[in-house]
Design a protein around this motif. Structure first.
Motif, PDB file in Angstrom:
ATOM      1  N   LYS A 259       0.813  -1.214   0.000  1.00 22.48           N
ATOM      2  CA  LYS A 259       0.000   0.000   0.000  1.00 22.48           C
ATOM      3  C   LYS A 259       0.852   1.272   0.000  1.00 22.48           C
ATOM      4  O   LYS A 259       0.391   2.329  -0.455  1.00 22.48           O
ATOM      5  N   GLU A 260       2.084   1.180   0.487  1.00 24.84           N
ATOM      6  CA  GLU A 260       2.961   2.354   0.504  1.00 24.84           C
ATOM      7  C   GLU A 260       3.720   2.526  -0.810  1.00 24.84           C
ATOM      8  O   GLU A 260       4.376   3.555  -1.007  1.00 24.84           O
ATOM      9  N   ASP A 261       3.637   1.555  -1.704  1.00 22.35           N
ATOM     10  CA  ASP A 261       4.337   1.609  -2.992  1.00 22.35           C
ATOM     11  C   ASP A 261       3.349   2.045  -4.074  1.00 22.35           C
ATOM     12  O   ASP A 261       2.409   1.322  -4.400  1.00 22.35           O
ATOM     13  N   ALA A 262       3.560   3.225  -4.632  1.00 20.17           N
ATOM     14  CA  ALA A 262       2.619   3.805  -5.599  1.00 20.17           C
ATOM     15  C   ALA A 262       2.452   2.941  -6.840  1.00 20.17           C
ATOM     16  O   ALA A 262       1.444   3.057  -7.541  1.00 20.17           O
ATOM     17  N   ARG A 263       3.413   2.093  -7.142  1.00 20.57           N
ATOM     18  CA  ARG A 263       3.313   1.255  -8.333  1.00 20.57           C
ATOM     19  C   ARG A 263       2.146   0.274  -8.241  1.00 20.57           C
ATOM     20  O   ARG A 263       1.648  -0.194  -9.271  1.00 20.57           O
ATOM     21  N   PHE A 264       1.702  -0.037  -7.029  1.00 20.91           N
ATOM     22  CA  PHE A 264       0.622  -1.003  -6.849  1.00 20.91           C
ATOM     23  C   PHE A 264      -0.745  -0.324  -6.667  1.00 20.91           C
ATOM     24  O   PHE A 264      -1.716  -0.997  -6.309  1.00 20.91           O
ATOM     25  N   LYS A 265      -0.801   0.972  -6.923  1.00 15.96           N
ATOM     26  CA  LYS A 265      -2.063   1.683  -6.785  1.00 15.96           C
ATOM     27  C   LYS A 265      -3.126   1.067  -7.700  1.00 15.96           C
ATOM     28  O   LYS A 265      -2.873   0.787  -8.864  1.00 15.96           O
ATOM     29  N   GLY A 266      -4.293   0.836  -7.133  1.00 15.32           N
ATOM     30  CA  GLY A 266      -5.390   0.273  -7.916  1.00 15.32           C
ATOM     31  C   GLY A 266      -5.460  -1.237  -7.893  1.00 15.32           C
ATOM     32  O   GLY A 266      -6.425  -1.822  -8.408  1.00 15.32           O
TER      33      GLY A 266
END
Length: 317
Positions: A259-266
């Motif tokens: 959740k803290e890694d923007a690459r996994f957004k969505g």
């Protein structure tokens, strides 16, 4: 064990929230009458009490001593020594009342020692175990005094005793969810088998890891590759399914990293855990999980997967 000690155990059992996302676990240590020390995650323990009168009933599976009445509930009593083929003539003085996978049962043990806190990164999956306990010990850890503790896979033990429910047939959902892969992490062979059966019947492709640390390494590698290729990661991974209890890195810490890694957004993260109480669901929410499914309910798991991956596909269009 003195009554005051029992009350202290219960107080510590109820104080769970402070461990969420800390990559630490509290183990209740106990013995089965031999030299070995065993442990069970405190999150699965409701209380500890002196042995109560056990009523023998006909046609009980091997390892089940009978039933007890506890505060208006009728609970099966499993003799853990018998379940592990370690039966001996030592008296069994304690009952560990457990709650997991939406089942409540009592485990009959020789004695209960204490609660210890361990780091998940000091917990390791066993490389090999004697035949009589193979598959029933999920991990090992070493205490500061050098004592080894065998952490039991109580879900596997319960499944061996009461039997597995077959996974029903599901309609393939490839058209609904697209070609994205589901990634899951679970250290239990039984859980991985059940998850794969559901995914195979849904015709969903998947990748998996045996623990949280391995999962995070694999997920970062996939994300780095997608980033280098300027690809949409959510078109490759439609959902991430995590267990709460895993050696080296638990599901709470893994979820927080994702959740803290923007690459996994969505990309939704769903916790699939035998820790089925309301309190444990709230712990998952604290670290950002998007859904929670209790083990082992294949219909609920299939529905959650289909809905989550369908939403991911639609959002990525």
């Amino acid at each position: 064990m003195a009554k005051q000690h029992e009350y202290q155990l219960i107080d510590m059992i109820n104080d769970k929230a402070r461990l969420a996302g800390s990559n630490k676990m509290e183990l209740l240590l106990f013995s089965l009458g031999g030299h070995e020390t065993f442990g069970i995650n405190v999150f699965k323990v409701r209380e500890v009490c002196e042995t109560l009168p056990i009523t023998k009933t006909p046609n009980m599976p091997g390892g089940v001593e009978g039933i007890i009445s506890l505060r208006g509930s009728i609970l099966p009593v499993l003799n853990l020594a018998a379940c592990l083929n370690m039966e001996n003539d030592k008296p069994k003085t304690k009952l560990i009342i457990t709650e997991f996978s939406t089942h409540t049962q009592a485990f009959l043990v020789h004695d209960v020692d204490r609660i210890v806190r361990v780091d998940w990164d000091h917990v390791r999956a066993p490389q090999s175990m004697p035949a009589h306990v193979s598959g029933k010990i999920t991990a090992l850890t070493e205490l500061p005094d050098g004592k080894l503790v065998s952490i039991l896979d109580v879900e596997q033990i319960l499944g061996d005793v009461i039997g597995d429910e077959p996974v029903p047939t599901f309609e393939p959902v490839t058209e609904e969810v697209g070609n994205a892969t589901l990634f899951f992490a679970d250290d239990s062979p039984l859980a991985r088998k059940k998850i794969m059966e559901v995914l195979d019947k849904l015709k969903i492709t998947y990748q998996f890891a045996h623990n949280g640390r391995e999962a995070w390494e694999k997920l970062r590698a996939v994300a780095a590759k997608a980033e280098a290729e300027n690809a949409n990661l959510s078109k490759q991974i439609g959902m991430i399914l995590v267990d709460a209890e895993m050696p080296e890195m638990d599901g709470y810490v893994l979820t927080r990293h994702i959740k803290e890694d923007a690459r996994f957004k969505g990309i939704p993260v769903v916790m699939h855990s035998s820790l089925s109480s309301v309190a444990n669901k709230k712990l998952g929410q604290q670290v950002g999980v998007d859904g929670y499914v209790a083990k082992f309910h294949p219909e609920e798991l299939a529905s959650m997967i289909t809905n989550m991956m369908r939403n991911t596909k639609e959002a990525a269009l």
